[in-house]
Write an enzyme that holds these catalytic residues in place. Structure first.
Site, short mmCIF file in Angstrom:
data_model
loop_
_atom_site.label_atom_id
_atom_site.label_comp_id
_atom_site.label_asym_id
_atom_site.label_seq_id
_atom_site.Cartn_x
_atom_site.Cartn_y
_atom_site.Cartn_z
N VAL A 52 22.73 15.14 -1.06
CA VAL A 52 22.86 13.67 -1.09
C VAL A 52 21.43 13.14 -1.08
O VAL A 52 20.73 13.26 -0.08
CB VAL A 52 23.67 13.16 0.13
CG1 VAL A 52 23.55 11.64 0.25
CG2 VAL A 52 25.13 13.58 0.01
N PRO A 53 20.99 12.60 -2.23
CA PRO A 53 19.54 12.46 -2.46
C PRO A 53 18.89 11.26 -1.77
O PRO A 53 18.44 10.32 -2.43
CB PRO A 53 19.46 12.34 -3.98
CG PRO A 53 20.75 11.70 -4.36
CD PRO A 53 21.78 12.19 -3.40
N CYS A 54 18.79 11.32 -0.45
CA CYS A 54 18.09 10.24 0.26
C CYS A 54 16.60 10.26 -0.06
O CYS A 54 15.90 9.28 0.20
CB CYS A 54 18.34 10.33 1.76
SG CYS A 54 17.82 11.88 2.50
N HIS A 55 16.14 11.37 -0.65
CA HIS A 55 14.71 11.41 -1.02
C HIS A 55 14.40 10.47 -2.18
O HIS A 55 13.24 10.22 -2.48
CB HIS A 55 14.30 12.85 -1.38
CG HIS A 55 15.08 13.46 -2.51
ND1 HIS A 55 16.28 14.12 -2.30
CD2 HIS A 55 14.87 13.49 -3.85
CE1 HIS A 55 16.75 14.55 -3.47
NE2 HIS A 55 15.92 14.16 -4.43
N ARG A 56 15.45 9.95 -2.85
CA ARG A 56 15.20 9.04 -3.97
C ARG A 56 15.07 7.59 -3.50
O ARG A 56 15.04 6.67 -4.32
CB ARG A 56 16.33 9.15 -5.00
CG ARG A 56 16.31 10.50 -5.72
CD ARG A 56 17.44 10.68 -6.71
NE ARG A 56 17.57 12.10 -7.05
CZ ARG A 56 18.71 12.69 -7.42
NH1 ARG A 56 19.82 11.97 -7.53
NH2 ARG A 56 18.73 13.98 -7.68
#
Lengths: 197, 160
Positions: free
Chosen positions: A165-169
């Protein structure tokens, strides 16, 4: 005790063979509430844990795997075993992702570790495309709560499924990195990977 | 028990395997008893009190599972034509096998006393509850078994 380990030896290879068999038997018997394994990646070793519903936790080594397992025991079930099979698919997809061959994850996710607004935000995050970023503010607007910028930050910081789940984006409005559970270096690595591919 | 079950396998896996090997001999029977012990433990895990002595509890479960395996062995009078597929990997290195062979050759009471008291760390009283007899008799059987083991094992060691 020393005498026992020296004189009555039990080889590590025997124990790991038995443990593999136990994990598989527990899975077949429907006794395994949480299966986990670790994988080596460019952002360090990751712990992957899955319930029967799906992937429930991805953890960075810096979080402390013992503490992560205890939290899973407290919040999901203490019936936890290292049993790689249930995590084969996500492990293979992570391999492909880090090799630049995969842009989205296709495995069932179990969001039970988060609730309410945090979960709403986390469910939204996969909609930010590979190689793209959004600001905390944009995310707050996208989930229909433009005033909740700070709460979006908290939702990202407590994401139980980082990388997948790309919270890095999600970045600050000024384009600076913002926080990341796995550390700023890990966030940079992921963003560079995605912009290079 | 709120602790992850994985920790119990970490901490007590080797002890339970020693007990199973001492009781059943090293090999597939001991492996089966080990697995059945931990599967039963996993089933009961969430309902266990937090102050349970896990090791002692597991060793008692292992004793019951070892008995099941022995009974199963007796029922399987007709040999099956299915061969286990991992025979080679289940063979112990020669040096390791010696001590377990020496354990297997002990008189039964001594062997069980060594298994549950010495290797499984149960008290003389707890061991007597499992294998019968008095705690004092268990104490003697365990001591005699260890003495005999030291003699036999030392003798074999010198032969090499």
């Amino acid at each position: 005790m020393t005498e026992q380990t020296d004189v009555f030896p039990v080889a590590d290879t025997d124990l790991s063979r038995l443990r593999d068999r136990l994990g598989a038997a527990a899975e077949r018997g429907g006794l395994l509430d949480v299966a986990y394994r670790t994988v080596d990646t460019p952002v360090g070793r990751l712990l992957l844990a899955a319930t029967e519903r799906g992937l429930v936790r991805v953890a960075f080594e810096s979080e402390g795997f013992d503490g992560v397992l205890q939290a899973l025991a407290d919040r999901v079930s203490p019936n936890i075993l290292r049993a790689p099979a249930r995590l084969d698919a996500v492990a293979a997809q992570l391999d492909d992702y880090f090799a630049g061959r995969r842009r989205a994850f296709d495995v069932p996710l179990d969001f039970r570790l988060s609730t309410g607004f945090r979960q709403t935000v986390q469910q939204y995050l996969p909609h930010i495309g590979y190689g793209h970023t959004q600001s905390y503010k944009q995310v707050a607007e996208s989930v229909g709560n433009p005033g909740a910028v700070r709460a979006v930050g908290t939702a990202c910081a407590t994401n139980p499924l980082p990388v997948v789940v790309p919270c890095h984006r999600v970045l600050r409005s000024d384009g600076s990195l913002g926080g990341y559970l796995g550390g700023a270096a890990a966030k940079t690595t992921l963003l560079r990977l995605e912009s290079a591919a | 028990m709120r602790e992850p079950f994985e920790h119990a396998v970490d901490r007590h896996g080797a002890t339970v395997l020693r007990v199973c090997r001492a009781v059943l001999g090293p090999g597939p029977d001991a492996d089966d008893a080990w697995q059945e012990t931990f599967l039963a433990a996993l089933k009961a895990w969430a309902t266990l009190d937090d102050d349970t002595n896990i090791e002692a509890w597991l060793v008692r479960v292992a004793q019951r599972k070892a008995i099941d395996v022995v009974r199963g062995r007796a029922r399987r009078a007709v040999p099956t034509d299915e061969l286990p597929d991992t025979v080679v990997s289940q063979r112990l290195p020669a040096e390791d096998a010696d001590v377990w062979d020496a354990v297997a050759r002990l008189p039964e009471r001594q062997r069980l006393a060594v298994a549950y008291h010495y290797l499984g760390h149960l008290t003389h009283v707890e061991t007597a509850e499992l294998i019968g007899g008095t705690p004092a008799a268990v104490r003697r059987a365990a001591a005699d078994g260890l003495k005999r083991l030291r003699t036999v094992y030392a003798a074999e060691g010198m032969d090499r």
